[in-house]
Design a protein around this motif. Sequence first.
Motif, PDB file in Angstrom:
ATOM      1  N   ARG A 259      -3.737  -2.505   6.834  1.00  0.00           N
ATOM      2  CA  ARG A 259      -3.472  -2.111   8.223  1.00  0.00           C
ATOM      3  C   ARG A 259      -3.726  -3.308   9.136  1.00  0.00           C
ATOM      4  N   THR A 260      -2.652  -3.795   9.731  1.00  0.00           N
ATOM      5  CA  THR A 260      -2.735  -4.963  10.604  1.00  0.00           C
ATOM      6  C   THR A 260      -1.570  -4.950  11.586  1.00  0.00           C
ATOM      7  N   ARG A 284       5.269  -1.313   7.444  1.00  0.00           N
ATOM      8  CA  ARG A 284       5.029  -0.030   8.086  1.00  0.00           C
ATOM      9  C   ARG A 284       4.622  -0.250   9.535  1.00  0.00           C
ATOM     10  N   LEU A 285       4.616   0.829  10.280  1.00  0.00           N
ATOM     11  CA  LEU A 285       4.252   0.719  11.681  1.00  0.00           C
ATOM     12  C   LEU A 285       2.839   0.186  11.852  1.00  0.00           C
ATOM     13  N   ASP A 286       1.943   0.558  10.936  1.00  0.00           N
ATOM     14  CA  ASP A 286       0.541   0.162  11.086  1.00  0.00           C
ATOM     15  C   ASP A 286       0.106  -0.887  10.086  1.00  0.00           C
ATOM     16  N   GLY A 287       1.061  -1.488   9.377  1.00  0.00           N
ATOM     17  CA  GLY A 287       0.654  -2.502   8.419  1.00  0.00           C
ATOM     18  C   GLY A 287       1.680  -2.775   7.352  1.00  0.00           C
ATOM     19  N   LEU A 288       1.189  -3.056   6.136  1.00  0.00           N
ATOM     20  CA  LEU A 288       2.023  -3.510   5.041  1.00  0.00           C
ATOM     21  C   LEU A 288       1.559  -2.860   3.744  1.00  0.00           C
ATOM     22  N   VAL A 311      -7.105  -7.944  10.561  1.00  0.00           N
ATOM     23  CA  VAL A 311      -7.121  -6.867   9.569  1.00  0.00           C
ATOM     24  C   VAL A 311      -7.928  -5.699  10.110  1.00  0.00           C
ATOM     25  N   HIS A 312      -7.280  -4.561  10.292  1.00  0.00           N
ATOM     26  CA  HIS A 312      -7.972  -3.370  10.794  1.00  0.00           C
ATOM     27  C   HIS A 312      -8.531  -2.506   9.668  1.00  0.00           C
ATOM     28  N   GLY A 313      -8.009  -2.716   8.470  1.00  0.00           N
ATOM     29  CA  GLY A 313      -8.521  -1.924   7.357  1.00  0.00           C
ATOM     30  C   GLY A 313      -7.605  -1.974   6.159  1.00  0.00           C
ATOM     31  N   PHE A 314      -8.125  -1.429   5.030  1.00  0.00           N
ATOM     32  CA  PHE A 314      -7.368  -1.336   3.797  1.00  0.00           C
ATOM     33  C   PHE A 314      -7.403   0.117   3.323  1.00  0.00           C
TER      34      PHE A 314
END
Length: 337
Positions: A259-260, A284-288, A311-314
């Motif tokens: 999420r990034t 994706r809208l909130d990441g990869l 990086v907001h999270g995994f």
Amino acid sequence: MTTAPDTEQVRGRAADGGPASATAPDDVIRTSGLTKRFRSGQLAVDRLDLTVPRGSVFGFLGPNGSGKTTTIRMLMGLIAPSSGLATVLGAPMPQSVGTVLPRVGALIEGPALYGFLSGRDNLVRFDAADPTSDPRTRARRVAEALDRVGLTAAAGKKARAYSLGMKQRLGLASALLQPRELLVLDEPTNGLDPQGMREIRTLVREVAAEGTTVFLSSHLLDEIEQVCTHAAVMSRGRLVVQGTVAELAGRAQGRLVVRTPDVAKAGEVLSEHRVADLRIGEARLDGLAVVADEETLPGLCAALVAAGVRVHGFGVERGTLEDAFVALTGEGFDVAG
């Protein structure tokens, strides 16, 4: 599209391509080399070896045109196979239709209804045509079947005025007029809205909990994954794989979701980061989405942070039937539920 690989079954055929081992006596459906070639030359079903355990909710999965309905028609004795064998409830088909079909409830290729009769009167007519039904309990059973599929309020309405979804529900009601050992449903949620789909899934679970084996064909992967215990995948008339739903989904590699907000930069960094079997999936809208071993997470995180990626999270997503189907056949199809 790539050509489907040779049949690879979790159960039903030896790994060396030899004949399957002896089928357990409690298998409700079994086929061996079942084949159907039409006069036009079309090979609709090609040497199908299928095993459906008693008590299972068995999903028969494949895109439209993969041979699912042709297989069901052979199992129910509606058409004869070109070669091979099929047994249903321990009896050969189509030779034993007279003794097998009274023990089976089925909805195949949509319901055939009398448009000039009401929904209730259609069920009364269907029940009266069943030599095993008890006329003394007919009214009660018809009312219960209508209630189970949510058609009580529309029971007096002419069937020709029913929507596609309502007709599908009425067809299901006809298959539920009395307890059966096997319930065969061909695309049971066809024409239903999302709420109707959820209701039918709940109904399938209830019927299975009562001890009925359910054989459900669908082109909706999500539908199979939500309600079925076992599944088989068809592609271009051939059986690709069969087993428990957990086994089939487990064949697909899971995805790591990063999420990034810096999706493009993250993709560049991860592409340069040398990790075994690392594959960059969809943005994706909130990441990869990244296909990689979970053990590589610390290294990936460090590389992204070092490069200045926010990086907001995994998160880790398990493999799905959709992933397994695409990996096995190279094809994709409708996965909406």
